[in-house]
Structure formats: C-alpha cells, structure tokens
Design a protein around this motif. Structure first.
Motif, PDB file in Angstrom:
ATOM      1  N   CYS A  67      46.604  49.261  34.831  1.00 49.35           N
ATOM      2  CA  CYS A  67      47.534  49.134  33.702  1.00 49.35           C
ATOM      3  C   CYS A  67      47.957  50.506  33.192  1.00 49.35           C
ATOM      4  N   MET A  68      47.025  51.443  33.161  1.00 47.92           N
ATOM      5  CA  MET A  68      47.351  52.806  32.742  1.00 47.92           C
ATOM      6  C   MET A  68      48.372  53.416  33.708  1.00 47.92           C
ATOM      7  N   PHE A  69      48.166  53.220  35.022  1.00 49.90           N
ATOM      8  CA  PHE A  69      49.098  53.771  36.011  1.00 49.90           C
ATOM      9  C   PHE A  69      50.484  53.149  35.854  1.00 49.90           C
ATOM     10  N   LYS A  70      50.530  51.842  35.567  1.00 48.80           N
ATOM     11  CA  LYS A  70      51.826  51.171  35.434  1.00 48.80           C
ATOM     12  C   LYS A  70      52.564  51.674  34.195  1.00 48.80           C
ATOM     13  N   GLN A  71      51.854  51.826  33.096  1.00 50.99           N
ATOM     14  CA  GLN A  71      52.495  52.235  31.849  1.00 50.99           C
ATOM     15  C   GLN A  71      52.797  53.735  31.806  1.00 50.99           C
ATOM     16  N   TYR A  72      52.065  54.506  32.572  1.00 50.01           N
ATOM     17  CA  TYR A  72      52.247  55.965  32.615  1.00 50.01           C
ATOM     18  C   TYR A  72      52.316  56.377  34.088  1.00 50.01           C
ATOM     19  N   PRO A  73      53.478  56.198  34.722  1.00 55.10           N
ATOM     20  CA  PRO A  73      53.554  56.341  36.187  1.00 55.10           C
ATOM     21  C   PRO A  73      53.351  57.753  36.748  1.00 55.10           C
ATOM     22  N   TRP A  75      51.401  61.011  37.609  1.00 50.65           N
ATOM     23  CA  TRP A  75      49.974  61.305  37.705  1.00 50.65           C
ATOM     24  C   TRP A  75      49.512  62.373  36.717  1.00 50.65           C
ATOM     25  N   LYS A  76      50.390  63.299  36.352  1.00 51.58           N
ATOM     26  CA  LYS A  76      49.967  64.345  35.417  1.00 51.58           C
ATOM     27  C   LYS A  76      49.673  63.770  34.032  1.00 51.58           C
ATOM     28  N   THR A  77      50.224  62.592  33.744  1.00 53.37           N
ATOM     29  CA  THR A  77      49.930  61.923  32.470  1.00 53.37           C
ATOM     30  C   THR A  77      48.644  61.117  32.561  1.00 53.37           C
ATOM     31  N   TRP A  78      48.470  60.357  33.641  1.00 51.42           N
ATOM     32  CA  TRP A  78      47.295  59.481  33.721  1.00 51.42           C
ATOM     33  C   TRP A  78      46.044  60.147  34.276  1.00 51.42           C
ATOM     34  N   PHE A  79      46.177  61.264  34.985  1.00 49.05           N
ATOM     35  CA  PHE A  79      44.986  61.836  35.600  1.00 49.05           C
ATOM     36  C   PHE A  79      43.927  62.303  34.592  1.00 49.05           C
ATOM     37  N   PRO A  80      44.286  62.985  33.492  1.00 48.36           N
ATOM     38  CA  PRO A  80      43.220  63.406  32.560  1.00 48.36           C
ATOM     39  C   PRO A  80      42.375  62.243  32.015  1.00 48.36           C
ATOM     40  N   PRO A  81      42.975  61.134  31.528  1.00 50.75           N
ATOM     41  CA  PRO A  81      42.104  60.037  31.087  1.00 50.75           C
ATOM     42  C   PRO A  81      41.382  59.339  32.252  1.00 50.75           C
ATOM     43  N   PHE A  82      42.013  59.276  33.406  1.00 51.94           N
ATOM     44  CA  PHE A  82      41.380  58.709  34.601  1.00 51.94           C
ATOM     45  C   PHE A  82      40.129  59.514  34.948  1.00 51.94           C
ATOM     46  N   LYS A  83      40.242  60.829  34.972  1.00 48.43           N
ATOM     47  CA  LYS A  83      39.098  61.702  35.265  1.00 48.43           C
ATOM     48  C   LYS A  83      38.026  61.541  34.195  1.00 48.43           C
ATOM     49  N   CYS A  84      38.428  61.427  32.942  1.00 42.80           N
ATOM     50  CA  CYS A  84      37.491  61.222  31.842  1.00 42.80           C
ATOM     51  C   CYS A  84      36.680  59.938  32.058  1.00 42.80           C
ATOM     52  N   ILE A  85      37.339  58.861  32.445  1.00 36.73           N
ATOM     53  CA  ILE A  85      36.659  57.593  32.710  1.00 36.73           C
ATOM     54  C   ILE A  85      35.697  57.752  33.885  1.00 36.73           C
ATOM     55  N   VAL A 107      46.111  53.096  23.768  1.00 35.39           N
ATOM     56  CA  VAL A 107      44.917  52.365  24.180  1.00 35.39           C
ATOM     57  C   VAL A 107      45.145  50.860  24.097  1.00 35.39           C
ATOM     58  N   ASP A 108      45.704  50.397  22.979  1.00 36.70           N
ATOM     59  CA  ASP A 108      45.872  48.958  22.781  1.00 36.70           C
ATOM     60  C   ASP A 108      46.792  48.344  23.823  1.00 36.70           C
ATOM     61  N   ALA A 109      47.857  49.049  24.188  1.00 41.70           N
ATOM     62  CA  ALA A 109      48.783  48.529  25.201  1.00 41.70           C
ATOM     63  C   ALA A 109      48.096  48.432  26.561  1.00 41.70           C
ATOM     64  N   VAL A 110      47.316  49.441  26.919  1.00 40.38           N
ATOM     65  CA  VAL A 110      46.620  49.441  28.206  1.00 40.38           C
ATOM     66  C   VAL A 110      45.572  48.328  28.231  1.00 40.38           C
ATOM     67  N   LEU A 111      44.790  48.190  27.164  1.00 41.99           N
ATOM     68  CA  LEU A 111      43.749  47.158  27.135  1.00 41.99           C
ATOM     69  C   LEU A 111      44.340  45.751  27.081  1.00 41.99           C
TER      70      LEU A 111
END
Length: 197
Positions: A67-73, A75-85, A107-111
């Motif tokens: 869902c994060m990848f779809k909403q934030y296509p 990679w420079k946007t989604w990689f930092p939280p992805f790495k954090c997880i 967060v709410d949109a992704v969840l």
C-alpha cells in the motif's frame, strides 16, 4: 538500472539485505537506479487466501509495504520508511506508525489500504508476479537486475550494478572502485542470508 527485489517482510535475510547491501547500492548509484520491491516471497496461496512463511504478521507487513508503494510510487519516497520497518526486530505493524510518520507519509491512508480489500488485492497481485517468475525464485531475497536474476550473488549487488554501467559513469562513484577488497559480504553478515520456501 532496474532492480526488482522479491522479498517478504519478516525474512531475516531480506532485512539484512535491505539495511546493508541495498542501502549501500542506493547511496552509491541512486541517479541510475529504478527500484521496485515485491513483498510476497515464499508465501503460499490457496484460492485467494495467502499464508505467509513467517506468519500473519508478515502478511500484514507485506500489505502495508504494498500500500505504501502504491500511494508513494517513487522509491526515494518509500525507501526510508521501508528500511525503517525492515531494520526493526518488532513486527511491521508495531513500527509502521513511527516509520511512516517520521518520513512524512500518511499513516492512516496506508493502514486503511493494508487492512482493507485493496491491500488484499495488492498482495494477490504480488503473489501472481512472484509465482510467475521464470526462472522461479529459489529463496528470498531474490533480486533481478534489468530483468535477470542475480541468484546467490545478491550480496555483491553494488559490483554487479557497477559492471552494468559504462566506465565514464562509474569513474565518479567510489563504490565502483573500492580501494581495498573485502571478504564476500555473505561471509561477514551474521544470521541467515536467505529464506527458502
């Protein structure tokens, strides 16, 4: 250079790869990389029901990431939280709120997506893509560079990427010309490097 990273949210080898080798590659060669991550890995599908290798928490983590990848296509946007997880030892659900909010993502949109039908459908799409790989993936992390699997050489990703760029491009990237050789990365990293089906 296109990197397709087939993974699963709770695989120790995927976590290690993300937080070390992949991060190094992105830091070194970001202007030349297009990155996708496909979280499904070694899960099993029965009809429309997915059973993840490391339990339901992993399935939930996979859906959160999708869902994060779809909403934030990009990679420079989604990689930092992805790495954090991925760098956390806690279940993905327990760190998502902090990892996403610390990086300015909704967060709410992704969840909401991950907990609903859309998250399930995205997981089914990841399942279809992963199970359609030819050759099939043998473990995770499974990485394709420009459509070709690098198989057990995932820990050598930076040198593989460097070899695919022209010398006039790599001359400015120190990572492509290491001053000192090191032992193969898989010999240095602790813990399991691959998750097998």
């Amino acid at each position: 250079l296109r990197i397709d990273f087939y993974m699963e949210a709770e695989c120790p080898g995927c976590k290690s790869f993300t937080t070390s080798v992949l991060t190094d590659a992105l830091n070194a060669l970001a202007p030349h990389i297009q990155l996708r991550a496909i979280p499904y890995g070694n899960a099993q599908i029965n009809g429309t029901r997915i059973r993840c290798q490391h339990g339901e928490g992993e399935c939930e983590g996979n859906r959160i990431m999708l869902c994060m990848f779809k909403q934030y296509p990009h990679w420079k946007t989604w990689f930092p939280p992805f790495k954090c997880i991925e760098e956390s030892s806690k279940p993905p659900r327990n760190v998502t709120r902090k990892c996403l909010s610390d990086n300015g993502l909704d967060v709410d949109a992704v969840l909401s997506c991950a907990d609903g039908e859309e998250g399930h459908l995205l997981h089914l799409e990841a399942a279809e893509e992963t199970t359609s790989l030819s050759p099939p993936h043998a473990f995770t992390p499974w990485v394709l560079v420009n459509g070709n699997p690098i198989k057990s050489k995932v820990m050598d990703l930076v040198s593989i990427l460097c070899s695919k760029l022209p010398p006039k491009v790599t001359k400015d990237f120190d990572a492509c010309h290491p001053e000192f050789s090191v032992a193969h990365a898989s010999q240095l990293a602790p813990g399991p490097q691959f998750c097998y089906p």
